[in-house]
Design an enzyme around this catalytic site. Structure first.
Site, PDB file in Angstrom:
ATOM      1  N   ASP A   1      59.171  38.615 103.591  1.00  0.00           N
ATOM      2  CA  ASP A   1      58.369  37.595 104.264  1.00  0.00           C
ATOM      3  C   ASP A   1      57.639  38.113 105.498  1.00  0.00           C
ATOM      4  O   ASP A   1      56.662  37.502 105.944  1.00  0.00           O
ATOM      5  CB  ASP A   1      59.260  36.403 104.660  1.00  0.00           C
ATOM      6  CG  ASP A   1      59.682  35.599 103.447  1.00  0.00           C
ATOM      7  OD1 ASP A   1      58.902  35.519 102.493  1.00  0.00           O
ATOM      8  OD2 ASP A   1      60.810  35.059 103.454  1.00  0.00           O
TER       9      ASP A   1
ATOM     10  N   HIS B   1      68.604  40.079 105.396  1.00  0.00           N
ATOM     11  CA  HIS B   1      68.734  39.624 104.020  1.00  0.00           C
ATOM     12  C   HIS B   1      70.187  39.689 103.590  1.00  0.00           C
ATOM     13  O   HIS B   1      70.876  40.661 103.899  1.00  0.00           O
ATOM     14  CB  HIS B   1      67.880  40.474 103.067  1.00  0.00           C
ATOM     15  CG  HIS B   1      67.568  39.746 101.804  1.00  0.00           C
ATOM     16  ND1 HIS B   1      68.471  39.610 100.789  1.00  0.00           N
ATOM     17  CD2 HIS B   1      66.453  39.065 101.422  1.00  0.00           C
ATOM     18  CE1 HIS B   1      67.930  38.885  99.831  1.00  0.00           C
ATOM     19  NE2 HIS B   1      66.713  38.532 100.187  1.00  0.00           N
TER      20      HIS B   1
HETATM   21  N1  CMC Z   1      67.440  37.899 113.561  1.00  0.00           N
HETATM   22  C1  CMC Z   1      68.472  38.078 114.407  1.00  0.00           C
HETATM   23  N2  CMC Z   1      69.725  38.232 113.996  1.00  0.00           N
HETATM   24  C2  CMC Z   1      69.948  38.191 112.677  1.00  0.00           C
HETATM   25  C3  CMC Z   1      68.919  38.004 111.740  1.00  0.00           C
HETATM   26  C4  CMC Z   1      67.628  37.861 112.240  1.00  0.00           C
HETATM   27  N3  CMC Z   1      66.601  37.657 111.412  1.00  0.00           N
HETATM   28  N4  CMC Z   1      69.432  38.016 110.505  1.00  0.00           N
HETATM   29  C5  CMC Z   1      70.728  38.192 110.644  1.00  0.00           C
HETATM   30  N5  CMC Z   1      71.054  38.292 111.955  1.00  0.00           N
HETATM   31  C6  CMC Z   1      72.375  38.482 112.525  1.00  0.00           C
HETATM   32  C7  CMC Z   1      73.065  37.120 112.652  1.00  0.00           C
HETATM   33  O1  CMC Z   1      72.797  36.508 113.888  1.00  0.00           O
HETATM   34  C8  CMC Z   1      74.511  37.502 112.478  1.00  0.00           C
HETATM   35  O2  CMC Z   1      74.962  38.054 113.680  1.00  0.00           O
HETATM   36  P1  CMC Z   1      76.434  37.728 114.186  1.00  0.00           P
HETATM   37  O3  CMC Z   1      77.361  38.259 113.126  1.00  0.00           O
HETATM   38  O4  CMC Z   1      76.504  38.425 115.497  1.00  0.00           O
HETATM   39  O5  CMC Z   1      76.513  36.236 114.294  1.00  0.00           O
HETATM   40  C9  CMC Z   1      74.441  38.642 111.452  1.00  0.00           C
HETATM   41  O6  CMC Z   1      73.159  39.225 111.603  1.00  0.00           O
HETATM   42  C10 CMC Z   1      74.615  38.162 110.017  1.00  0.00           C
HETATM   43  O7  CMC Z   1      73.615  37.174 109.790  1.00  0.00           O
HETATM   44  P2  CMC Z   1      73.816  35.928 108.842  1.00  0.00           P
HETATM   45  O8  CMC Z   1      72.818  34.879 109.209  1.00  0.00           O
HETATM   46  O9  CMC Z   1      75.247  35.534 108.766  1.00  0.00           O
HETATM   47  O10 CMC Z   1      73.432  36.599 107.474  1.00  0.00           O
HETATM   48  P3  CMC Z   1      73.204  35.817 106.150  1.00  0.00           P
HETATM   49  O11 CMC Z   1      73.403  36.774 105.068  1.00  0.00           O
HETATM   50  O12 CMC Z   1      73.950  34.556 106.111  1.00  0.00           O
HETATM   51  O13 CMC Z   1      71.662  35.376 106.298  1.00  0.00           O
HETATM   52  C11 CMC Z   1      69.353  35.403 106.364  1.00  0.00           C
HETATM   53  C12 CMC Z   1      70.603  36.038 105.765  1.00  0.00           C
HETATM   54  C13 CMC Z   1      68.152  35.857 105.568  1.00  0.00           C
HETATM   55  C14 CMC Z   1      69.450  33.883 106.288  1.00  0.00           C
HETATM   56  C15 CMC Z   1      69.218  35.843 107.837  1.00  0.00           C
HETATM   57  O14 CMC Z   1      69.068  37.246 107.912  1.00  0.00           O
HETATM   58  C16 CMC Z   1      68.089  35.134 108.540  1.00  0.00           C
HETATM   59  O15 CMC Z   1      68.278  34.012 109.024  1.00  0.00           O
HETATM   60  N6  CMC Z   1      66.870  35.768 108.607  1.00  0.00           N
HETATM   61  C17 CMC Z   1      65.720  35.128 109.199  1.00  0.00           C
HETATM   62  C18 CMC Z   1      65.076  34.199 108.184  1.00  0.00           C
HETATM   63  C19 CMC Z   1      64.383  34.977 107.100  1.00  0.00           C
HETATM   64  O16 CMC Z   1      63.640  35.896 107.344  1.00  0.00           O
HETATM   65  N7  CMC Z   1      64.577  34.540 105.830  1.00  0.00           N
HETATM   66  C20 CMC Z   1      63.943  35.151 104.678  1.00  0.00           C
HETATM   67  C21 CMC Z   1      64.946  35.766 103.754  1.00  0.00           C
HETATM   68  S1  CMC Z   1      64.269  36.921 102.567  1.00  0.00           S
HETATM   69  C22 CMC Z   1      63.060  36.228 101.622  1.00  0.00           C
HETATM   70  C23 CMC Z   1      63.350  34.860 101.154  1.00  0.00           C
HETATM   71  O17 CMC Z   1      64.298  34.604 100.452  1.00  0.00           O
HETATM   72  O18 CMC Z   1      62.559  33.997 101.498  1.00  0.00           O
END
Ligand code: CMC
Length: 388
Positions: free
Chosen positions: A325, A274
């Protein structure tokens, strides 16, 4: 543009640029607050756990829209208004019958709310008319569950079921899906999940909704924007993807090898991570406890076991916690809800937060229009078509 590119440009030439707007303040709100350090979420100052425990979705929606809890008299009136507003016009139901059956219910929701705007008695009201916007919000909130259930039944080749005026949102939704009243515990889990999903500050869909209404567009346009933005798997669509992932994993024994292989392949694990919570999502903690109770009651421990294994490894290996989620996915699955309805359930809840934000935005409006860095070519001559 590739993310690496964005980041190098950010640090090299534009120190103020934050890819993904991470950490950028997008506005001021009195509706909800996330405290990342303590992993708490409050709606109008009240902890969301306390609301999930003691309140109902209807009362929470009133709180979000009106800024305070209702008195007994106000709440009775509010519930009557919602009951009155729950049915959707037959012509909107007919539109749902006309659109292709294979589309995702999130797309059907966009169609339905686009059409419903035209039937709102306050259609012609000024976009900044606060009282009209509050009335529109009541209609928007009341109809969400009816739309989702009606569309689902139409896709199943069945006639939609009219809402029962005696039932609240959670119970009514379950009733309109199956035609049978759900048991009290199932309703409580659904209701608590709606409360937890109802609002979450400047998340992508709420921000998009505020951007839309800030052009002095209307509440329904903001809702359609919100639905479109919520649909993606990085946002609300994650609850459906999380369940599909759990089904692919299948057994607790397969959880660790599956997850390690996914992480080695740099796969995003749905339902984890998140932007705002780095120490865990308090909504996830609450819903996990509820899901565990459902698992015990139904004698189906497997999803919780898989969830626990994945959570342990994700926290140990990556310090990434489950978000709301993740437990929502397997809680809904154990309740027998079709997977394609998980993100629409998020909409049934979030229409309250979106509406509250749209009203707040329009009460004190300024166009939202950020700037950007141009990184394209310049001085390019126009080449006549014959010479290309
Ligand atoms: N699985 C594997 N690695 C992850 C995940 C994950 N779910 N989430 C973050 N990371 C890693 C990502 O690969 C990155 O690593 P690196 O720096 O080595 O490239 C690091 O953590 C930072 O991730 P990010 O994608 O830059 O973080 P963000 O703040 O932009 O994204 C997020 C947040 C929610 C989009 C992301 O955690 C994600 O894609 N999660 C999976 C989808 C998900 O569950 N979404 C629901 C969000 S909460 C409820 C809602 O709003 O619906």
């Amino acid at each position: 543009m590739a993310r690496g590119n964005q980041e190098s440009m950010s640090s090299a030439t534009h120190p103020d640029y934050r890819p993904g707007l991470e950490g950028v303040i997008g506005g001021i709100t009195k509706i909800a607050e996330i405290n990342s350090a303590s992993a708490t979420l409050t709606y109008r100052g009240i902890n969301v756990h306390e609301l999930a425990e003691k309140s109902t979705y209807e009362e929470t929606a009133y709180l979000l829209i009106n800024g305070r809890l209702p008195t007994a008299h106000e709440f009775e009136h509010y519930k009557r208004t919602l009951a009155h507003e729950r049915p959707i016009p037959e012509s909107v139901s007919n539109i749902l019958k006309l659109i292709p059956r294979n589309i995702h219910p999130m797309d059907a929701l966009k169609v339905a709310y686009s059409a419903l705007a035209a039937y709102d008695p306050d259609y012609a009201a000024a976009p900044t008319d606060h009282a009209a916007n509050v009335r529109k919000a009541e209609r928007i909130i009341a109809k969400a569950a009816t739309i989702v259930a009606a569309h689902w039944r139409i896709c199943e080749g069945k006639e939609p079921i009219s809402p029962d005026p005696e039932l609240d949102t959670a119970a009514n939704f379950l009733y309109m899906l199956s035609g049978e009243r759900a048991d009290e515990e199932t309703v409580k889990v659904m209701d608590a999940s709606l409360i937890l999903y109802a609002e979450h500050t400047f998340n992508a869909s709420t921000f998009a909704n505020r951007v839309t209404v800030a052009t002095l567009s209307d509440l329904y346009s903001g809702i359609v924007t919100g639905i479109g933005t919520l649909k993606g798997p990085l946002h609300g669509g994650a609850n459906e993807e999380a369940m599909r992932m759990l089904l692919e994993i299948g057994t607790p024994e397969n959880a660790e090898p599956w997850l390690r292989s996914a992480l080695a392949g740099k796969k995003k694990v749905m339902g984890f991570g998140h932007r705002e919570y780095k120490n865990g999502d308090s909504r996830a903690a609450y819903l996990t406890k509820m899901a565990k109770k459902v698992a015990e009651k139904k004698g189906v421990p497997k999803w919780v076991e898989i969830g626990d294994i994945m959570t342990k490894i994700m926290v140990e290996e990556k310090n990434i916690h489950p978000n709301v989620d993740f437990p929502a996915a397997y809680a809904y699955y154990m309740l027998g809800i079709p997977i394609d309805l998980y993100t629409p359930i998020f909409v049934i809840a979030r229409v309250a937060g979106w509406s509250a934000h749209a009203i707040e935005q329009l009460d004190n409006n300024r166009l939202i229009r950020p700037t950007c860095i141009y990184d394209g070519r310049s001085g390019v001559p126009y080449v006549p078509m014959a010479d290309r």
